[in-house]
Design an enzyme around this catalytic site. Sequence first.
Site, PDB file in Angstrom:
ATOM      1  N   GLY A 166       0.805  -1.203   0.000  1.00 28.87           N
ATOM      2  CA  GLY A 166       0.000   0.000   0.000  1.00 28.87           C
ATOM      3  C   GLY A 166       0.842   1.259   0.000  1.00 28.87           C
ATOM      4  O   GLY A 166       2.039   1.234  -0.307  1.00 28.87           O
ATOM      5  N   ARG A 216       2.219   3.144   2.322  1.00 25.09           N
ATOM      6  CA  ARG A 216       3.456   3.159   3.095  1.00 25.09           C
ATOM      7  C   ARG A 216       4.529   2.327   2.401  1.00 25.09           C
ATOM      8  O   ARG A 216       5.691   2.726   2.333  1.00 25.09           O
ATOM      9  CB  ARG A 216       3.242   2.653   4.520  1.00 25.09           C
ATOM     10  CG  ARG A 216       4.489   2.866   5.399  1.00 25.09           C
ATOM     11  CD  ARG A 216       4.299   2.359   6.828  1.00 25.09           C
ATOM     12  NE  ARG A 216       5.394   2.816   7.686  1.00 25.09           N
ATOM     13  CZ  ARG A 216       6.551   2.178   7.836  1.00 25.09           C
ATOM     14  NH1 ARG A 216       6.786   1.056   7.169  1.00 25.09           N
ATOM     15  NH2 ARG A 216       7.493   2.663   8.628  1.00 25.09           N
ATOM     16  N   CYS A 217       4.142   1.169   1.878  1.00 23.38           N
ATOM     17  CA  CYS A 217       5.102   0.305   1.184  1.00 23.38           C
ATOM     18  C   CYS A 217       5.751   1.017  -0.001  1.00 23.38           C
ATOM     19  O   CYS A 217       6.914   0.779  -0.317  1.00 23.38           O
ATOM     20  CB  CYS A 217       4.408  -0.959   0.669  1.00 23.38           C
ATOM     21  SG  CYS A 217       3.788  -2.073   1.938  1.00 23.38           S
ATOM     22  N   MET A 218       4.989   1.902  -0.658  1.00 26.26           N
ATOM     23  CA  MET A 218       5.464   2.528  -1.894  1.00 26.26           C
ATOM     24  C   MET A 218       6.266   3.798  -1.645  1.00 26.26           C
ATOM     25  O   MET A 218       6.614   4.497  -2.602  1.00 26.26           O
ATOM     26  CB  MET A 218       4.277   2.855  -2.803  1.00 26.26           C
ATOM     27  CG  MET A 218       3.545   1.646  -3.319  1.00 26.26           C
ATOM     28  SD  MET A 218       2.326   2.060  -4.597  1.00 26.26           S
ATOM     29  CE  MET A 218       1.193   3.103  -3.690  1.00 26.26           C
TER      30      MET A 218
END
Length: 409
Positions: A397, A399-401
Amino acid sequence: MTKPIQLFSEIGRLKTVMLHRPGVELENLMPDYLDRFLFDDIPFLQQAQKEHDFFADTLRKNDVQVLYLEDLAAETLVSSEAKEMFLNSYLDEAMIQEDFMRKEVFDFFMSIKDPRVLIDHTMAGLKKNELTIPPRLNLTSLTSLVEESYPFLIDPMPNLYFTRDPFATIGNSVSMNRMYAPTRRRETLYGNQIFHHHPLFAENQTNFLYHRDDTTRIEGGDQLILSDKLVAIGISQRTEVASIEKIAQTIFDTEPSFEHILAFNIGEERKFMHLDTVFTMVDVDKFTIHPEIEGELSVYSISKHQGGVQIFEERDTLENILCRYLDLPEVALIRCGGDDLTAAAREQWNDGSNTLAIAPGEVVVYDRNIVTNQLLKSAGVKLNEVPGSELVRGRGGPRCMSMPFVREV
């Protein structure tokens, strides 16, 4: 001189962030090899890029400086010598068995004059049909003969748009991570190149808390900065206990503001993967959480103690543990999907718990997680909703990106 890395909070107003716009590496995914690349499906690149551009524009509209991994890496290739050094490191990890083939590949990449095109191509991988392959008689290693039908000389790196994982910024330092899967370990080459050779970082002599050639794995999705005194790290499918013990001592030695590390044991299931897929901070006293981990969650405290560390298991509710370490009277845990187990499972799979805070009480989320988003709104959290139907196929999501470089304290 202002330090280029300033990360003492998970929710302080975001000022500078690094992203990677998905590229041709996604088009080099093939159904027969999805497991090899940690994907469950194949995103549609053009739509994924539109979604990613919307995400980047959302950040810019909130006064966030957006840098791109591919641009920063390209800006380090200022000479033939710099290109040669990077390519030799890249090819060392490309698993090419034949010496003559390595030379062919090296010459192919060196012939690319534009540094940004070169970087993009190294990320996309190299298909065998892009080179004139010598006849089979010249293949001498057993590996080369057995894998002759495999379409790539060098694998693509389709997970690169999850810039959170290859390294993590903590305080004024960088944790250059040892990745869980061989297919992702090469991703750290770009961070290594940037932090050692880009003027923005090299001139400031970046401090490293962990190194990509360490023997135990750790990933950025498991590393959260809950305050200027407290770091949370997940024990997960991607991060092992030994890595946490290693980095704890280094953090305490070189980042003096941090006093405690909380290790969250979330188990090793792929659906949880990283701590930030089941737990993120959205305000000074508010957190998202996936309800499935609450009952059996074990939390361990690692604290500074007489020049070393003191470790013990916390035996309390997660709410009480967070209140104690963050010096708060109470906290709110906002459950992904609420009390509906079906919604919780579905929206956690679609990264409903994976929020990116851009200021206290303001986050970026995927628009598709309707139940969780409504719960966040009801808790007083301001949402910036972005589309993610294609991006989420890589299991990550907002945060991951994103990899923050600077947040206000």
